[in-house]
Design an enzyme around this catalytic site. Structure first.
Site, PDB file in Angstrom:
ATOM      1  N   PRO A  84     -48.127 -16.432  13.903  1.00 48.81           N
ATOM      2  CA  PRO A  84     -49.472 -16.993  13.953  1.00 48.81           C
ATOM      3  C   PRO A  84     -50.506 -16.131  13.237  1.00 48.81           C
ATOM      4  CG  PRO A  84     -48.445 -17.038  16.111  1.00 48.81           C
ATOM      5  CD  PRO A  84     -47.628 -16.137  15.244  1.00 48.81           C
ATOM      6  N   GLU A  85     -51.224 -16.767  12.353  1.00 46.22           N
ATOM      7  CA  GLU A  85     -52.376 -16.149  11.704  1.00 46.22           C
ATOM      8  C   GLU A  85     -53.619 -16.828  12.273  1.00 46.22           C
ATOM      9  OE1 GLU A  85     -51.885 -15.881   7.415  1.00 46.22           O
ATOM     10  OE2 GLU A  85     -49.746 -16.196   7.595  1.00 46.22           O
ATOM     11  N   LYS A 106     -56.347 -12.319  15.105  1.00 46.30           N
ATOM     12  CA  LYS A 106     -55.129 -13.050  15.471  1.00 46.30           C
ATOM     13  C   LYS A 106     -54.828 -12.923  16.954  1.00 46.30           C
ATOM     14  CE  LYS A 106     -53.252 -11.820  10.946  1.00 46.30           C
ATOM     15  NZ  LYS A 106     -52.216 -11.032  10.235  1.00 46.30           N
ATOM     16  N   HIS A 150     -37.442 -17.402  27.117  1.00 45.72           N
ATOM     17  CA  HIS A 150     -38.391 -16.552  26.401  1.00 45.72           C
ATOM     18  C   HIS A 150     -39.823 -16.692  26.910  1.00 45.72           C
ATOM     19  CE1 HIS A 150     -35.150 -15.417  23.893  1.00 45.72           C
ATOM     20  NE2 HIS A 150     -34.998 -16.592  23.345  1.00 45.72           N
ATOM     21  N   ARG A 172     -39.092 -13.734  19.893  1.00 47.85           N
ATOM     22  CA  ARG A 172     -38.666 -12.398  19.504  1.00 47.85           C
ATOM     23  C   ARG A 172     -39.194 -11.313  20.435  1.00 47.85           C
ATOM     24  NH1 ARG A 172     -39.412 -12.081  13.046  1.00 47.85           N
ATOM     25  NH2 ARG A 172     -38.789  -9.927  13.372  1.00 47.85           N
ATOM     26  N   ARG A 227     -43.819  -7.050   2.124  1.00 41.23           N
ATOM     27  CA  ARG A 227     -43.901  -8.431   2.559  1.00 41.23           C
ATOM     28  C   ARG A 227     -43.572  -9.339   1.399  1.00 41.23           C
ATOM     29  NH1 ARG A 227     -47.214  -8.768   6.933  1.00 41.23           N
ATOM     30  NH2 ARG A 227     -45.959 -10.610   7.377  1.00 41.23           N
TER      31      ARG A 227
END
Length: 289
Positions: free
Chosen positions: A2-3, A61, A103, A125, A277
């Site tokens: 997410p940005e 963010k 999760h 994650r 990146r």
DNA sequence: CGTTCAACCTGGGCGC
DNA sequence: TGCGCCCAGGTTGAAC
């Protein structure tokens, strides 16, 4: 993952929790690693219980949920706390059933029978962080020394003054949250494509007009992505708080399009690695300064 | 000052 | 089918 646009969409999807009281909070089976929670999980859970949710907002963010301690209807600041959640790569704020139970990192049940009955933080994650902070902690975590001006309102002046003398590649600089808050890998690529600037160009080689272009494109791209509720790429990825995919991926011009033709000129989109990146660009369209 | 690397994690995709 | 490897929207800290 997410940005800014994705986190903004999550926050908007949490609008229904404002004004509600927290019945209880739970870290299911201690699935969050202790290092990613502050203070200890038991303390967070205890302090959340009974608190009133005053507001939901975004800082860069991060999702910021403002709380008034139990029984303090008056707005005494010393009884305020802020639940700050940083989704990092795969974190989601949800008000509906999560993609998988295993999760779910934090569940917050709300008092009353109104909808939603609860909200939760789901993170496949498990890189996301959960912090319950007082006003000083909030300032340290989200203040001006940590986060620059928000991307939705960034100006050419902001960028030129903060980055104009930097020797870093402009793409790496745009990912620096102290310079401008909210831009991540996808939107950095998209903003530079639309600005016609090669991501490898050093900041100090960019002129005034270039910074104005970058700022204008940043505002435009981010606002449009918010309107489209963020980018959902593939399955098991970003979703809105009510679990719908976003549509901003349909506006991507370079991100993830390696080997495909540029929509403007037909040149094959390239993928390079910059500042560790993946970076996507069109060599032909991104040559301006 | 700036870059590079490793680390933190899970899981999808791909080549063999 | 299965295995090993690479990759992923983020951030941090250490080493150079």
């Amino acid at each position: 993952m997410p940005e800014l646009p994705e986190v903004e969409t999550m926050c908007r999807g949490l609008a229904g929790i404002v004004g509600r009281r927290i019945e209880r909070a739970d870290f299911p089976r201690g699935r969050v690693r202790p290092l990613l929670v502050e203070p200890a999980r038991s303390v967070v859970a205890r302090r959340l219980a009974g608190a009133e949710i005053v507001a939901v907002g975004r800082r860069g963010k991060r999702v910021v949920i403002e709380l008034a301690a139990a029984g303090s209807m008056a707005a005494s600041v010393d009884r305020r706390h802020w639940l700050v959640i940083e989704p990092r790569m795969t974190g989601l704020m949800l008000v509906v059933e999560p993609p998988s139970a295993e999760h779910v990192r934090l569940v917050v049940d709300l008092a009353g029978s109104a909808s939603p009955r609860r909200f939760l933080f789901w993170d496949r994650r498990g890189l996301g962080t959960i912090r319950l902070l007082d006003d000083r902690g909030l300032e340290a975590a989200c203040g001006a020394a940590t986060l620059g001006p928000d991307g939705l309102g960034i100006t050419g002046d902001d960028l030129a003054s903060r980055l104009g003398r930097s020797r870093r590649a402009v793409k790496a600089a745009l990912l620096d949250q102290r310079a401008v808050a909210g831009i991540g890998n996808i939107y950095a690529c998209e903003i530079l494509f639309r600005s016609g600037i090669d991501p490898r160009v050093t900041c100090r080689r960019l002129g005034r007009a270039a910074w104005e272009r970058v700022a204008a494109e940043a505002r435009r791209v981010l606002a449009e992505a918010v309107r489209l509720e963020g980018s959902s790429i593939g399955d098991e990825t970003y979703r809105t708080a009510d679990s719908r995919p976003g549509r901003a991926q349909t506006m991507h011009r370079v991100y993830g399009r390696v080997g495909e033709p540029c929509r403007a000129c037909g040149t094959v989109i390239e993928r390079i690695v910059l500042a560790q990146r993946a970076t996507f660009l069109c060599r032909h369209c991104q040559r301006r300064r």
